[in-house]
Design an enzyme around this catalytic site. Structure first.
Site, mmCIF file in Angstrom:
data_model
loop_
_atom_site.group_PDB
_atom_site.id
_atom_site.type_symbol
_atom_site.label_atom_id
_atom_site.label_comp_id
_atom_site.label_asym_id
_atom_site.label_seq_id
_atom_site.Cartn_x
_atom_site.Cartn_y
_atom_site.Cartn_z
ATOM 1 C CG ASN A 105 -3.589 -2.491 6.885
ATOM 2 O OD1 ASN A 105 -3.381 -2.081 5.749
ATOM 3 N ND2 ASN A 105 -4.646 -3.209 7.203
ATOM 4 C CG HIS A 112 -4.918 -6.492 -0.409
ATOM 5 N ND1 HIS A 112 -6.138 -6.652 0.205
ATOM 6 C CD2 HIS A 112 -4.908 -7.341 -1.479
ATOM 7 C CE1 HIS A 112 -6.844 -7.555 -0.473
ATOM 8 N NE2 HIS A 112 -6.123 -7.983 -1.499
ATOM 9 N NE ARG A 170 -5.654 -12.362 5.187
ATOM 10 C CZ ARG A 170 -6.406 -11.255 5.185
ATOM 11 N NH1 ARG A 170 -6.459 -10.476 4.100
ATOM 12 N NH2 ARG A 170 -7.095 -10.896 6.240
ATOM 13 C CG PHE A 179 -12.958 2.037 8.404
ATOM 14 C CD1 PHE A 179 -12.448 1.452 7.260
ATOM 15 C CD2 PHE A 179 -13.687 1.240 9.288
ATOM 16 C CE1 PHE A 179 -12.646 0.112 6.984
ATOM 17 C CE2 PHE A 179 -13.892 -0.111 9.016
ATOM 18 C CZ PHE A 179 -13.369 -0.675 7.858
ATOM 19 C CD GLU A 193 -8.438 -9.432 -3.639
ATOM 20 O OE1 GLU A 193 -7.300 -9.866 -3.360
ATOM 21 O OE2 GLU A 193 -9.289 -9.132 -2.774
ATOM 22 C CE1 TYR A 199 -9.243 -3.319 0.936
ATOM 23 C CE2 TYR A 199 -8.619 -1.178 0.048
ATOM 24 C CZ TYR A 199 -8.268 -2.372 0.644
ATOM 25 O OH TYR A 199 -6.955 -2.634 0.962
ATOM 26 C CE LYS A 215 -3.920 -2.381 2.209
ATOM 27 N NZ LYS A 215 -4.840 -2.370 3.382
HETATM 28 P P1 IDP Z 1 -7.610 -7.190 5.316
HETATM 29 O O1 IDP Z 1 -6.847 -6.095 4.615
HETATM 30 O O2 IDP Z 1 -6.834 -7.761 6.472
HETATM 31 O O3 IDP Z 1 -8.119 -8.260 4.385
HETATM 32 P P2 IDP Z 1 -10.317 -6.056 5.396
HETATM 33 O O4 IDP Z 1 -11.348 -6.328 6.454
HETATM 34 O O5 IDP Z 1 -10.541 -6.632 4.039
HETATM 35 O O6 IDP Z 1 -8.914 -6.522 6.016
HETATM 36 O O7 IDP Z 1 -10.169 -4.488 5.310
HETATM 37 C C1 IDP Z 1 -9.525 -3.877 4.219
HETATM 38 C C2 IDP Z 1 -8.711 -2.696 4.720
HETATM 39 O O8 IDP Z 1 -9.574 -1.718 5.324
HETATM 40 C C3 IDP Z 1 -7.722 -3.032 5.828
HETATM 41 O O9 IDP Z 1 -6.524 -3.623 5.332
HETATM 42 C C4 IDP Z 1 -7.498 -1.661 6.450
HETATM 43 O O10 IDP Z 1 -6.647 -0.859 5.623
HETATM 44 C C5 IDP Z 1 -8.920 -1.098 6.420
HETATM 45 N N1 IDP Z 1 -9.662 -1.426 7.653
HETATM 46 C C6 IDP Z 1 -10.243 -2.622 7.957
HETATM 47 N N2 IDP Z 1 -10.850 -2.608 9.142
HETATM 48 C C7 IDP Z 1 -10.684 -1.349 9.628
HETATM 49 C C8 IDP Z 1 -11.113 -0.693 10.846
HETATM 50 O O11 IDP Z 1 -11.768 -1.273 11.717
HETATM 51 N N3 IDP Z 1 -10.750 0.612 10.980
HETATM 52 C C9 IDP Z 1 -10.029 1.281 10.046
HETATM 53 N N4 IDP Z 1 -9.596 0.710 8.894
HETATM 54 C C10 IDP Z 1 -9.914 -0.594 8.676
HETATM 55 MG MG MG Z 2 -9.549 -8.091 2.905
#
Ligand code: IDP
Ligand code: MG
Length: 134
Positions: free
Chosen positions: A114, A117, A87, A59, A128, A51, A11
């Site tokens: 974070n 992805h 993962r 968020f 994807e 997304y 990212k």
């Molecule tokens: P993942 O990236 O671990 O698969 P997802 O639930 O698919 O998690 O969420 C996609 C992205 O959305 C996350 O990587 C993060 O950048 C953001 N995100 C997910 N949950 C939260 C949250 O509770 N607060 C803020 N950002 C979030």
């Molecule tokens: Mg995800």
């Protein structure tokens, strides 16, 4: 056991913080192959597609701004059980629970920002990879 391909995306913060080499090195040291890779700019449409499951979350606008803040490094990563394996290497979505030694555990302190992805299932990986590599 099966050889799988997964969609991995470093990212914008990974690029801004010059972590590409470090993270790619971890993927290679694990034993996975990077079979395709490119630096790319995303737009709002591709972010909303990718997304779609989060469009209603409070968020989402922060997530969209993050993903628009600079280029991402998109990759197809291949290896035995690579979808779950990546993962595990990444660490969980909740960065506060991510263990040291994982990418998110070592490099992320924010739930949105974070760093990486990775596809979460074979179905997601297929969609994807098609979305980002055609
Ligand atoms: P993942 O990236 O671990 O698969 P997802 O639930 O698919 O998690 O969420 C996609 C992205 O959305 C996350 O990587 C993060 O950048 C953001 N995100 C997910 N949950 C939260 C949250 O509770 N607060 C803020 N950002 C979030
Ligand atoms: Mg995800």
């Amino acid at each position: 056991m099966a050889v799988e391909q997964t969609y991995i995306m470093l990212k914008p913060d990974a690029i801004q913080r010059q972590l590409l080499g470090e993270i790619i090195s971890r993927i290679e040291r694990k034993g996975y192959q990077i079979v395709q890779a490119k630096l790319m700019d995303l737009d709002s449409e591709i972010i909303a597609n990718h997304y779609a499951h989060l469009l209603e979350q409070n968020f989402y606008s922060k997530l969209e701004a993050y993903m628009l803040s600079g280029p991402v490094f998109a990759m197809i990563v291949e290896g035995e059980e690579a979808i779950q394996g990546m993962r595990t290497l990444m660490g969980p979505t909740n960065v506060f629970a991510a263990m040291p030694g994982t990418i998110r555990g070592d490099f992320a302190t924010d739930l949105t920002y974070n760093t990486i992805h990775g596809s979460d299932s074979p179905e997601a990986a297929e969609v994807e990879i098609k979305q980002f590599f055609g």
